[in-house]
Scaffold this active site. Structure first.
Site, short mmCIF file in Angstrom:
data_model
loop_
_atom_site.label_atom_id
_atom_site.label_comp_id
_atom_site.label_asym_id
_atom_site.label_seq_id
_atom_site.Cartn_x
_atom_site.Cartn_y
_atom_site.Cartn_z
N ARG A 73 -18.64 35.47 19.73
CA ARG A 73 -19.44 35.63 18.28
C ARG A 73 -20.36 34.38 18.22
O ARG A 73 -20.11 33.22 18.33
CB ARG A 73 -18.32 35.37 17.34
CG ARG A 73 -19.00 35.74 15.96
CD ARG A 73 -18.13 35.50 14.91
NE ARG A 73 -18.09 33.99 14.47
CZ ARG A 73 -17.17 33.20 13.86
NH1 ARG A 73 -15.94 34.04 13.62
NH2 ARG A 73 -17.35 32.08 13.78
N HIS A 102 -18.91 33.92 11.19
CA HIS A 102 -18.26 35.05 10.83
C HIS A 102 -19.07 35.98 9.76
O HIS A 102 -19.00 37.32 10.07
CB HIS A 102 -16.83 34.71 10.23
CG HIS A 102 -16.36 35.99 9.57
ND1 HIS A 102 -15.57 36.94 10.54
CD2 HIS A 102 -15.94 36.39 8.40
CE1 HIS A 102 -15.02 37.78 9.54
NE2 HIS A 102 -15.12 37.44 8.33
N TYR A 141 -15.87 24.12 12.38
CA TYR A 141 -14.72 24.26 13.30
C TYR A 141 -14.97 24.60 14.93
O TYR A 141 -14.11 24.34 15.65
CB TYR A 141 -13.75 25.38 12.69
CG TYR A 141 -14.42 26.61 12.45
CD1 TYR A 141 -14.64 27.55 13.34
CD2 TYR A 141 -14.89 27.09 11.22
CE1 TYR A 141 -15.35 28.84 13.45
CE2 TYR A 141 -15.67 28.24 11.04
CZ TYR A 141 -15.78 29.02 12.08
OH TYR A 141 -16.41 30.44 11.85
#
Length: 372
Positions: free
Chosen positions: A267, A271, A280
């Site tokens: 990715r 998100h 993170y």
């Protein structure tokens, strides 16, 4: 031509095209005509352009929410292309290219993101939760993994009716931690169902890494527990994805059961627009994956075949940008759904009191004008 299970790269993935666009082995290269290769490239460019524009619109406050498929275009376009028109797709929410390939109009897609009167869902679903019945593309829903047993159940019904169709269901690595994943695969294994379970392993379930989803080295190996075939493929290699999905579809159509495909990708963005991966994720990881960009790799492959050049790229880019701009301009002119549409597509026949309520709602052009 079936890819043998012993064909692997050093990362233990089925791969057809190297990062530089050259083919590993001509015997592995799926047969795709020049027109379809150009069509696939167009849809990859389109999907990325739409993502870019709608992400910027969200930051400008013109769109409330958006989910990008940046870096995952090959996984869903290659798999959707490998199906037949009679097959059904059960999406996650990061597969707009598959919907476009199935005929979903770009204008309708933008309208769905805006939730206006041009939205086929009548503004009832949040952005990126679209459906397109003519393309046999089922509705996206937010609960993680719920589409997996649905795809298995739909395939079971088709098998009972002796229909030669295949269902393909998309989900992420995080969904493999849900009970729906295990229930769907077990059901498909027991009843030998014509289902393709397509896991787009992009290494993240929002902010939770793959290492917290499973203790085994791969997701594909989980297939063995349910008596179905498991395949691990380079999810950034469009041709490899086409090949393994074609083979899975052929097996399913011939009554040989389901396949779990793990498409390994990454990715490249957040998100969603509500997420900040800088909190993170290690940004150096993204840099490691940039050379594996599926769009760039496919572009290099087309250049090696003599299909892509600078003039072709210019023409394609201009065409796509014009189409995206036009769709956004037209969509933003449309009003919100009329209040009375709240009653549409709910009951086959409205009861008298609902008809009365619908007529009352139709008197107001916008709910905001009803101040009581």
């Amino acid at each position: 031509m079936a890819i043998k299970s012993d064909v692997r790269t050093e990362e233990n993935l089925i791969q057809v095209v190297r990062d530089d666009g050259t083919v590993l082995d001509k015997k592995l290269e799926p047969e795709i005509g020049e027109a379809d290769l150009k069509r696939l490239y167009y849809h990859m460019v389109l999907t990325r352009a739409v993502d870019d524009r709608l992400l910027r619109m969200q930051r400008q406050g013109r769109v409330g929410f958006y989910i990008s498929s940046l870096g995952e275009e090959a996984a869903h376009l290659g798999s959707a292309f490998a199906l037949k028109t009679e097959d059904w797709i059960f999406p996650q929410y990061r597969e707009p290219g598959a919907a476009f390939l199935r005929g979903y109009p770009l204008l309708k897609y933008v309208c769905q993101i805006l939730g206006n009167s041009g939205d086929l869902m009548k503004g009832r679903q949040m952005p990126n939760h679209y459906a397109y019945k003519p393309g046999r593309y089922l509705s996206v829903s937010s609960p993680v993994g719920t589409q997996i047993p649905q795809a298995a159940g739909f395939a079971w019904g088709a098998k009972i009716r002796k229909e030669k169709i295949v269902t393909l269901v998309y989900f992420g690595d995080g969904a493999t931690s849900q009970g729906d994943f295990h229930m769907g695969l077990n059901f498909a294994g027991v009843f030998t169902l014509p289902t393709i379970f397509f896991c787009k392993n992009n290494q993240w379930a929002i902010s939770v890494p793959l290492s917290r989803q499973t203790a085994v080295p791969t997701i594909a190996q989980k297939a063995a527990a349910y008596g179905i075939r498991g395949v691990r493929v380079d999810g950034n290699d469009l041709l490899a994805v086409v090949q393994v999905t074609r083979e899975a579809a052929e097996r399913a159509r011939e009554g040989e059961g389901a396949t779990l495909i793990e498409a390994v990708t990454y990715r490249m963005g957040a998100h969603s627009t509500s997420d900040d991966p800088r909190i993170y994720a290690d940004e150096s990881k993204i840099e490691q994956w940039k050379p594996k960009d599926p769009l760039v790799r496919f572009q290099k492959y087309l250049a090696v075949k003599g299909i892509w050049n600078a003039a072709f790229e210019k023409e394609m880019t201009e065409k796509v940008q014009e189409e995206v701009t036009k769709a956004i301009q037209e969509a933003e002119k449309l009003p919100s759904p009329a209040p009375e549409t709240l009653f549409d597509d709910v009951y086959a026949e409205l009861l008298p009191h609902l008809k009365e309520q619908r007529e009352e709602a139709a008197q107001f052009k916008h709910l905001g004008k009803h101040k009581e």
